[in-house]
Design a protein around this motif. Structure first.
Motif, PDB file in Angstrom:
ATOM      1  N   SER C 183       0.829  -1.205   0.000  1.00  0.00           N
ATOM      2  CA  SER C 183       0.000   0.000   0.000  1.00  0.00           C
ATOM      3  C   SER C 183       0.869   1.262   0.000  1.00  0.00           C
ATOM      4  O   SER C 183       0.647   2.194  -0.773  1.00  0.00           O
ATOM      5  CB  SER C 183      -0.906  -0.043   1.235  1.00  0.00           C
ATOM      6  N   ALA C 284     -13.239   4.088  -4.172  1.00  0.00           N
ATOM      7  CA  ALA C 284     -13.105   2.733  -4.721  1.00  0.00           C
ATOM      8  C   ALA C 284     -14.420   1.974  -4.579  1.00  0.00           C
ATOM      9  O   ALA C 284     -14.868   1.298  -5.512  1.00  0.00           O
ATOM     10  CB  ALA C 284     -11.970   1.990  -4.006  1.00  0.00           C
ATOM     11  N   TYR C 288     -16.850   0.335  -7.527  1.00  0.00           N
ATOM     12  CA  TYR C 288     -17.397  -1.030  -7.558  1.00  0.00           C
ATOM     13  C   TYR C 288     -18.921  -0.987  -7.734  1.00  0.00           C
ATOM     14  O   TYR C 288     -19.504  -1.764  -8.476  1.00  0.00           O
ATOM     15  CB  TYR C 288     -17.035  -1.789  -6.283  1.00  0.00           C
ATOM     16  N   CYS C 444      -5.188   2.279  -4.964  1.00  0.00           N
ATOM     17  CA  CYS C 444      -6.514   2.856  -5.231  1.00  0.00           C
ATOM     18  C   CYS C 444      -6.498   4.373  -5.181  1.00  0.00           C
ATOM     19  O   CYS C 444      -7.538   5.005  -5.054  1.00  0.00           O
ATOM     20  CB  CYS C 444      -7.553   2.296  -4.268  1.00  0.00           C
ATOM     21  N   LEU C 455      -6.093  -0.191  -1.239  1.00  0.00           N
ATOM     22  CA  LEU C 455      -7.398  -0.726  -0.867  1.00  0.00           C
ATOM     23  C   LEU C 455      -7.196  -2.183  -0.465  1.00  0.00           C
ATOM     24  O   LEU C 455      -6.521  -2.927  -1.170  1.00  0.00           O
ATOM     25  CB  LEU C 455      -8.348  -0.663  -2.071  1.00  0.00           C
ATOM     26  N   PHE C 474     -11.268  -3.877 -10.447  1.00  0.00           N
ATOM     27  CA  PHE C 474     -10.954  -2.482 -10.126  1.00  0.00           C
ATOM     28  C   PHE C 474      -9.776  -2.011 -10.966  1.00  0.00           C
ATOM     29  O   PHE C 474      -9.788  -0.918 -11.545  1.00  0.00           O
ATOM     30  CB  PHE C 474     -10.611  -2.380  -8.632  1.00  0.00           C
ATOM     31  N   GLU C 475      -8.779  -2.859 -11.050  1.00  0.00           N
ATOM     32  CA  GLU C 475      -7.548  -2.504 -11.756  1.00  0.00           C
ATOM     33  C   GLU C 475      -7.826  -2.182 -13.227  1.00  0.00           C
ATOM     34  O   GLU C 475      -7.236  -1.271 -13.805  1.00  0.00           O
ATOM     35  CB  GLU C 475      -6.546  -3.658 -11.649  1.00  0.00           C
ATOM     36  N   THR C 478      -8.929   1.394 -13.641  1.00  0.00           N
ATOM     37  CA  THR C 478      -8.109   2.478 -13.071  1.00  0.00           C
ATOM     38  C   THR C 478      -6.676   2.374 -13.580  1.00  0.00           C
ATOM     39  O   THR C 478      -6.285   1.351 -14.143  1.00  0.00           O
ATOM     40  CB  THR C 478      -8.073   2.371 -11.526  1.00  0.00           C
ATOM     41  N   TYR C 480      -4.010   3.564 -11.426  1.00  0.00           N
ATOM     42  CA  TYR C 480      -3.105   3.848 -10.294  1.00  0.00           C
ATOM     43  C   TYR C 480      -1.885   2.920 -10.323  1.00  0.00           C
ATOM     44  O   TYR C 480      -0.778   3.316  -9.998  1.00  0.00           O
ATOM     45  CB  TYR C 480      -3.844   3.657  -8.955  1.00  0.00           C
TER      46      TYR C 480
END
Lengths: 102, 494, 487
Positions: C183, C284, C288, C444, C455, C474-475, C478, C480
């Motif tokens: 993280s 985040a 979702y 995230c 996250l 999620f990836e 995004t 990030y």
């Protein structure tokens, strides 16, 4: 039971842990361990009378191996990391007392 | 010494038995005695970081089997704990052992005492653990550590303080040795450290209407049964004298440890005060629990077989052996089973027992084997016993025939014939020899007739002479009968 | 050549002969020489051995021989994993000269998969810490801001992955030691279910909590590595066999769509975090939701006790696990020890750092006569209650989401004076280890200092395949994870 851990207890624990601490360290750890132990008292807020202790998070039992020999390390390899040795033995300063637990 | 006092001896034993597995308790290193130091070690038994233990199933089953033989209740759920203490022969500085849930508890062992009675000694618990390595102090002004033994599977047995005499302690140890050898779970050799006995001894002294308990002393370094008995006897005397001198009694924390000095035959103080041990037991996170279901339990129990004392008792009741003979012939399982087979093949038990324990044992020792490994079938040995019983051969002949049987398993009758050892019971032939002998030994005859002091000796001499003349073939029973008859004829009538 | 390195792409390129493993290994070794003096991720680098391993893979490919799933991929491993190459120090002076005569199970797995092992990464001594400041050997900084910590204890592995000083790395996680540095460094870190990966050859800290896991730049790479690492090992009694839990095809699982996803969350856990973390995690969850997931509010009444329970259980186990470092059979021996008792007490006093001593003493205290029931046994009971919290949450949802840490990477030295404050920062990660469930940290967002936020997604035992799918979801929306620190 006291919420604190006093200097005498810290000395006893240091002895049990075989740590030869300086006075300065003992002072420092007495303070730090006291505040940590005090924080841990938080556990007493919970009623655990009917709760089983959970030592293993796995539902696994009876893990065995067969009684079949496997190659041991060659003596030289076994002793390669020894801080001191004599012949094929690990060498330590003389043990005068018999204080083993077995 | 001061006035005689009444006292009772109280002894309990802590016993460690090496289990006869091929490998160590938690790793695959081989178990063997002797050899190059540190030649049978691996990351697990050296306690190297990152190594993990895995249980040896055979060793576990050996432990359960022994506990069953000791009439213990077997736990259906058991786990492992770490026992922490620092010592150079304990590479992880904790021993994997069992603390609050041992694999067995609450049993007993029955010991045959020399007077023929049976003594029952309670077993408090029996649990598995790993052995430590060995510290060698003899090489110089330092200690040298050998970890070959580290991690060997060890069964710790704790008895109740039920023994009250030094001999009982020795007999308890011997009976346990007999049991583990019967079960095949340990070689049980004390010299090699397969079995280690540590008696905890104290006295209850009755004086002035009060009972005083002397401080408990634990005795270590015992490597023979004789040392067990002698050390306890020594310790009793020492404690008695100490009490009479100092009045010291048992208190919390005044348990002491003595070592047995075999050279000077005395106990020597090793540790004055039990250091306040704080073993910090907690569940071993690297091992999972053991759960035993009925199927597994029965599987192990089926390997129990007839235990030595059961066998010994059966040989007395069913075969009519004396307590002594039954104890001797059940000393080891192979001999006992061989004996049993010989009897079942038709031999008279007492005769079979004598042949095996007196002659067979000697033959076995000579060729460094055991009685059952002499390659003599129980049937042929039974035949030999029967021949002796029927008077077909003499006792001496039986011995020499037995000596010719190993390896070939030849029918003893064939040997007897070939060696011309069949006894004659032909009274006519023997009578002729008797007459000859009587004629040649007038002096001896005179001794008997006059019933002199030498009468008995003379009678034996004459019997021997007749057998000698027959080249050993005359049945001694017949000789004795005929000789007696002729002598009574010669005796003057009253 | 080393931009946006992923295991997935690199292994394909190497297998197809488009890239030579030797070239990429050399390129990364060059980056290590250039940048690592400022970052301090590695404790040791095995350049020659790595190039030799790379060449062997190239030769196999050239000869048309089959290769393993990590063929030629340069990987770093945390220095508490035994490897016969070089030293295994655990970041401690007491093991400063220790050469293990054996490989950890995961190292064997990497080698069998034809991976290239670059070197060993820094850590908090014996994995005890959350900032890598407790290493007895070296400082490691956060590649995003060199005045800040990389997190810990797998700080060296996280920094190496974030700075492109390896393609992926292995870490170990006892109370968050994979997830929290992941993280802080803006990478993916997965702590598998307890028992999924063999611990054989991992120098133990808290044996009932330790797990080894992958630290990667993307979710797919984590799936590839987990595939290699997971499975039964007969040398670890606590590694589960296939009857208990078969190892699924993680990469294949990523291709499966997630439908009807239910996400559990505890509102107050998110609110308690510092604002940048709180906002990123909230965003985040919203993302979702926009992808069709439904959010389920749950309560976890015992979660708050996890730090207290953990610092009893982990330290108790550690006090025993670390007893073996005594100067007798291997490791450091104090030259001033006059008798065998001093070999213990002086070697340990000189060899261990302050945090390790503190934890050994705390654990010894918790197990000592008179305190066992009140501390150790009590903590085991609370551990059971904490596990029940998870079981109940997972009865209502597929997974649980929360922050990884209350803050982004903090300043070096900021928390070293107050150990308890440092411990309290582990609040979101520790309960996962106590329950033995898997958890993953994925990037995230960033705070205003351009420090990454993670996250955390937590699932039921042996649900790594599902966790990876949820994370990949999620990836894929995004970027990030594509952002890199300027070195």
């Amino acid at each position: 039971m006291s919420n604190q851990i006093n200097r005498q207890q810290v000395e006893r624990v240091a002895h049990l842990s075989r740590l030869d601490l300086t006075d300065q360290e003992l002072d420092l750890f007495s303070g730090q361990l006291s505040s940590i132990v005090e924080y841990i008292q938080k556990l007493n807020e919970l009623d655990t009378k009917n709760v089983e202790p959970l030592a293993h998070s796995l539902p696994v039992h009876n893990v065995f191996r067969p009684d079949t020999p496997r190659a041991s390390l060659p003596t030289e390899q076994a002793l390669a990391n020894a801080p001191d040795r004599v012949d094929d033995f690990y060498k330590v300063p003389q043990i005068l007392d018999d204080n083993s637990g077995a | 010494m001061a006035a005689k006092v009444d006292y009772k001896v109280i002894v309990g034993l802590e016993i460690h038995v090496h289990l006869a597995a091929k490998t160590k308790m938690f790793c695959g290193c081989e178990l063997a005695y002797g050899g190059t130091p540190n030649s049978r070690t691996c990351p697990v038994c050296i306690g190297m970081p990152g190594s993990l233990p895995v249980m040896n199933k055979h060793a576990y089953e050996c432990a359960v089997l022994t506990a069953m033989a000791l009439n213990c209740s077997i736990a259906r759920f058991t786990k492992w704990d770490r026992k922490s203490y620092y010592y150079p022969d304990l590479p992880k500085n904790y021993q994997i052992s069992q603390y609050d849930l041992p694999l067995s508890e609450n049993g007993f062992i029955e010991i045959p005492l020399e007077d023929g009675s049976i003594k029952r000694v309670g077993i408090i618990r029996a649990h598995l653990e790993e052995d430590a390595g060995k510290n060698n102090h003899e090489l110089g002004s330092f200690s040298a550590i050998d970890l070959n033994r580290a991690g060997a599977p060890l069964l710790e047995i704790v008895t109740a303080p039920d023994m009250n005499h030094p001999a009982e302690v020795r007999q308890m140890a011997q009976e346990l040795q007999r049991i583990v050898r019967y079960l095949g779970v340990s070689e049980g050799d004390m010299q090699k450290g397969h079995m280690r006995f540590e008696p905890n001894v104290n006295l209850h002294i009755y004086k002035d209407g009060q009972t005083y308990k002397t401080p408990i002393c634990e005795i270590k370094n015992l490597n023979s049964f004789r040392a067990i008995e002698r050390s306890v006897a020594y310790e009793i005397q020492r404690q008695l004298e100490e009490f009479l001198e100092t009045g010291k009694t048992m208190q919390m924390g005044n348990k002491r440890t003595y070592g047995w000095d075999d050279v000077n035959q005395m106990t020597v103080l090793q540790r004055e005060k039990e250091e306040a041990h704080d073993y910090r037991y907690f569940p071993e996170p690297d091992l999972v629990p053991v759960e035993m279901d009925d199927v597994w339990f029965e599987q192990i129990r089926s390997r129990l077989g007839e235990l030595p004392l059961q066998k010994q008792k059966r040989f007395v009741t069913d075969y009519g052996l004396s307590d002594y003979d039954a104890a001797v012939v059940t000393g080891d399982k192979a001999t006992a089973d061989y004996f049993d087979a010989v009897v079942k093949a038709g031999a008279e038990p007492k005769r079979a027992c004598n042949l095996i324990t007196q002659i067979g044992q000697k033959l076995a020792n000579q060729s460094n084997t055991s009685v059952d490994q002499l390659d003599i079938s129980p049937q042929n040995l039974a035949k030999l016993a029967q021949m002796a019983d029927k008077g077909l051969i003499s006792a001496t002949a039986a011995a020499s025939i037995y000596a010719k049987m190993p390896g070939t398993d030849t029918n003893p009758e064939d040997i007897a014939k070939a060696e011309n050892l069949i006894q004659t019971s032909d009274t006519g032939a023997i009578e002729a020899l008797v007459n000859e002998v009587l004629a040649e030994n007038a002096e001896a005859v005179q001794d008997i007739i006059t019933n002199s002091k030498k009468a008995q000796k003379a009678q034996g001499f004459l019997t021997g002479q007749v057998i000698k003349k027959s080249k050993g073939k005359a049945n001694p029973k017949v000789v004795t009968e005929l000789l007696a008859k002729r002598l009574s004829e010669l005796a003057p009538k009253e | 050549m080393t931009d946006h390195l992923t295991v997935f792409k690199l292994k394909q390129d190497i297998a197809a002969g488009r890239v030579k493993s030797r070239d990429i290994t050399q390129a990364i070794l060059d980056r290590i020489s250039r940048y690592d003096s400022a970052i301090g991720a590695y404790l040791s680098v095995f350049a020659d051995k790595a190039l030799e391993q790379a060449k062997a893979v190239d030769d196999k490919i050239a000869a048309g021989q089959p290769v393993g799933p990590l063929a030629g991929v340069p990987i770093a491993i945390k220095d508490n994993l035994c490897y016969t190459e070089g030293l295994t120090t655990c970041g401690s002076k007491i093991l400063g000269n220790f050469k293990p005569p054996y490989n950890a199970h995961v190292v064997e797995k990497l080698l069998a998969a034809d991976a290239v092992i670059l070197g060993k990464t820094n850590l908090d001594e014996f994995a005890m810490g959350s900032s890598t400041e407790n290493s007895g050997l070296q400082k490691t900084v956060n590649p995003w801001d060199k005045t800040r910590v990389p997190g810990g204890s797998s700080g060296g592995s996280a920094a190496a992955v974030a700075a492109g000083l390896c393609c992926a790395a292995l870490g170990s996680d006892t109370g968050g030691s994979i997830r929290q540095p992941a993280s802080f460094c803006g990478i993916v870190g997965l702590k598998p279910t307890y028992g999924r990966v063999s611990r054989y050859g991992l120098v133990a800290y808290g044996s009932s909590l330790d797990q080894i896991g992958p630290m990667t730049t993307c979710v797919k790479d984590a799936a590839i590595l987990l595939q290699v690492l997971a499975g039964h090992d007969e040398r670890d009694s606590t590694s589960v066999n296939t009857e208990t839990a078969a190892v699924p095809d993680y990469l294949n699982a990523l291709e499966q769509a997630v439908t009807g996803l239910k996400i559990a969350y505890v509102p107050q856990f998110i609110e308690q975090a510092e604002a940048p973390v709180r906002d990123a995690v909230k965003a985040a969850l919203e993302l979702y939701k926009s992808l069709g997931a439904s959010l389920v509010e749950v309560r976890m009444p015992h979660f708050d006790y996890s730090i207290a329970a953990y610092y009893v259980i982990a330290t108790a186990e550690a006090s025993s696990n670390l007893a073996r470092f005594d100067g007798c059979h291997y490791g450091y021996r104090s030259p001033s020890a006059r008798d065998y008792v001093e070999v213990y007490s002086k070697s340990r006093a000189e060899g261990f750092g302050a945090e390790v001593k503190r934890r050994i003493m705390l654990g010894t205290f918790a197990l000592s006569s008179g305190y066992y029931d009140a501390y150790y046994l009590k903590a085991l009971k609370v551990r059971n209650l904490i596990r029940k919290d998870f079981t109940e949450a997972f009865a209502k949802a597929d997974c649980l989401m929360m922050p990884v840490a209350p803050s982004t990477a903090f300043k070096i030295g900021e928390k070293t004076s107050d150990p308890l404050q440092m411990y309290l920062a582990d609040i979101y990660t520790i309960a996962v280890n106590l329950a033995g469930v898997p958890g993953i940290s994925i990037p995230c967002g960033f705070d205003s200092n351009r420090l990454p936020v993670g996250l955390q997604i937590i699932g039921p035992t042996f649900s790594e395949d599902k966790l990876l799918r949820i994370a990949a979801m999620f990836e894929s929306k995004t970027d990030y994870h594509l952002q890199k620190p300027a070195l």
